[in-house]
Design a protein around this motif. Structure first.
Motif, PDB file in Angstrom:
ATOM      1  N   SER A 185      42.691  26.870 -91.922  1.00  0.00           N
ATOM      2  CA  SER A 185      43.332  26.290 -93.061  1.00  0.00           C
ATOM      3  C   SER A 185      44.618  27.329 -93.017  1.00  0.00           C
ATOM      4  O   SER A 185      45.863  26.893 -92.545  1.00  0.00           O
ATOM      5  N   THR A 186      44.470  28.582 -92.299  1.00  0.00           N
ATOM      6  CA  THR A 186      45.411  29.833 -91.923  1.00  0.00           C
ATOM      7  C   THR A 186      45.771  29.242 -90.426  1.00  0.00           C
ATOM      8  O   THR A 186      46.706  28.977 -90.576  1.00  0.00           O
ATOM      9  N   ALA A 187      45.026  28.896 -89.547  1.00  0.00           N
ATOM     10  CA  ALA A 187      45.424  28.066 -87.726  1.00  0.00           C
ATOM     11  C   ALA A 187      46.155  27.364 -88.130  1.00  0.00           C
ATOM     12  O   ALA A 187      47.112  27.373 -87.702  1.00  0.00           O
ATOM     13  N   ASP A 188      46.331  25.827 -89.001  1.00  0.00           N
ATOM     14  CA  ASP A 188      47.006  24.709 -89.334  1.00  0.00           C
ATOM     15  C   ASP A 188      48.165  25.354 -89.528  1.00  0.00           C
ATOM     16  O   ASP A 188      49.582  25.150 -89.155  1.00  0.00           O
ATOM     17  N   ALA A 189      48.123  26.260 -90.773  1.00  0.00           N
ATOM     18  CA  ALA A 189      49.709  27.503 -91.164  1.00  0.00           C
ATOM     19  C   ALA A 189      50.007  27.781 -90.363  1.00  0.00           C
ATOM     20  O   ALA A 189      51.542  27.496 -89.815  1.00  0.00           O
ATOM     21  N   ILE A 190      49.348  28.391 -88.978  1.00  0.00           N
ATOM     22  CA  ILE A 190      50.700  29.439 -88.127  1.00  0.00           C
ATOM     23  C   ILE A 190      51.001  27.932 -86.677  1.00  0.00           C
ATOM     24  O   ILE A 190      51.669  28.204 -87.130  1.00  0.00           O
ATOM     25  N   LEU A 191      50.016  27.071 -86.914  1.00  0.00           N
ATOM     26  CA  LEU A 191      50.550  25.950 -85.780  1.00  0.00           C
ATOM     27  C   LEU A 191      51.090  25.389 -85.891  1.00  0.00           C
ATOM     28  O   LEU A 191      52.748  25.079 -85.737  1.00  0.00           O
TER      29      LEU A 191
END
Length: 401
Positions: free
Chosen positions: A103-109
């Motif tokens: 979910s953190t990767a999604d937020a960064i993207l």
């Protein structure tokens, strides 16, 4: 005196407020410390873009893993150039508020301004294009798949190549145009499989029976042949609309074929005419067209007899004589030989693959004069044999057998 008293009282009030403020601060700090020590609260890092918290991670290692995962989801060789780095600030939070790396990767993207959500089109594992969304791309692919459907049948269509659609992020300056997508899909190969049921005619055999009680030239159909009928269930396979094979799934015999039985007279043959059979003894042959017969190839009464035989079989002179023609004059007989036997008798040998005699050459009975072929108006290797008496076409069966 009164003023002094007032001043003392005023100082006491200020001191009281200061004491209250300090007490409040001490109590607040103690409350935070006690909440950390005696509750479920934990230390974490806020992931922030422009002061906005988009995720909370347990530690910097989790953030690094999330960033690596985000790079993998970017469909570009220069993924690093498109990720915008956030601020990491230490904070206190509850465990259930901490985000995992996915979910953190999604937020960064989602907070990297030059990236957009899209789908990747892969052919045989190679990324060939990006498109705006899965539904739109699937619609274009389905249009290609259905292009070769056979109307009225249950069609199973698939791409011959492995085609995959994957949800990714792509740079906004590498987005594929609609024309590029259409060109790529147009070059894909479609396999269409259709199950069909059809009735197929089954040919009958001609059984020839020779009778020494009947003269040569006698020809009688004692039992008429009847074609059989099968019902076949097949898978018909097409590549880009062109049929490439049929796979038989089931066959049901609706009607068995009935052989045609023909009686041919043999009495008085051979020696009476002075002729011998124009094919070598032991040759496996079949009469494909009888004298006077008509069929799909012969619209007028047939002038001779057609003996179906293997390509290259020797053709023999039925009687001694002189070759009056050897060649191909374009009359539909292909390469053929005409022999004059004298007394108004001639024989013709047509559709040969090769001629072994020349015009004017004397030949003897049984001599090899040509080879069986399929030249001229012919549908397969055979010898077309004619007997001509004083310009009249005769049934060869009267003279040879």
């Amino acid at each position: 005196m009164i003023d002094k008293v007032k001043g003392i009282l005023q100082k006491c009030r200020i001191t009281k407020y200061i004491v209250m403020l300090i007490s409040f601060l001490i109590i607040s700090i103690l409350t935070v410390v006690l909440s950390v020590v005696f509750s479920d609260a934990v230390l974490a890092y806020n992931v922030q873009y422009d002061g906005n918290v988009v995720a909370q991670v347990e530690n910097k290692e989790v953030f690094d893993d999330a960033k690596d995962l985000a790079k993998q989801r970017i469909a570009s060789a220069n993924a690093d150039n498109y990720l915008e780095n956030p601020d990491l600030l230490l904070t206190i939070t509850l465990p259930n508020r901490i985000d995992d790396k996915e979910s953190t990767a999604d937020a960064i993207l989602e907070n990297s301004s030059h990236l957009i959500k899209c789908v990747s089109l892969k052919v045989e594992g190679v990324q060939v294009a990006f498109y705006k969304d899965r539904e739109s791309l699937q619609e274009v692919l389905n249009k290609k798949l259905n292009k070769y459907n056979i109307e009225g049948y249950d069609n199973k269509t698939e791409f011959v190549q492995q085609v995959d659609i994957t949800d990714v992020y792509c740079p906004d300056d590498e987005y594929s145009t609609e024309k590029e997508i259409l060109d790529i899909i147009e070059n894909l190969t479609v396999r269409t499989t259709v199950k069909v049921t059809r009735q197929v005619s089954v040919g009958y055999n001609i059984v020839t029976k020779k009778s020494d009680q009947k003269l040569v030239g006698y020809y009688y159909v004692s039992q008429k042949g009847v074609a059989g009928l099968n019902q076949n269930v097949e898978n018909v396979v097409y590549i880009n609309g062109k049929e490439i094979k049929r796979i038989k799934l089931k066959q049901e015999v609706l009607r068995k074929p009935v052989n045609e039985v023909v009686i041919i007279g043999t009495a008085g043959s051979g020696s009476s005419s002075g002729m011998t059979f124009p094919l070598p003894a032991g040759t496996r042959y079949v009469i494909t067209t009888y004298f006077g017969g008509t069929d799909a190839v012969h619209s007028t009464p047939h002038k001779g007899i057609d003996y179906g035989a293997p390509q290259g079989t020797s053709i023999l002179a039925a009687k001694s004589g002189t070759v009056v023609y050897a060649g191909n004059n374009g009359n539909g007989y292909g390469y053929h030989v005409i022999i004059n036997h004298g007394n108004g008798m001639r024989t013709v040998y047509a559709h040969a693959s090769r001629l072994l005699v020349k015009k004017g050459e004397a030949v003897t009975q049984g001599q090899i004069i040509a080879k069986v072929g399929s030249t001229g108006n012919s549908t397969g290797p055979h010898l077309h044999f004619e007997v001509i008496i004083n310009g009249r076409y005769m049934n060869p069966a009267i003279y040879v057998h």
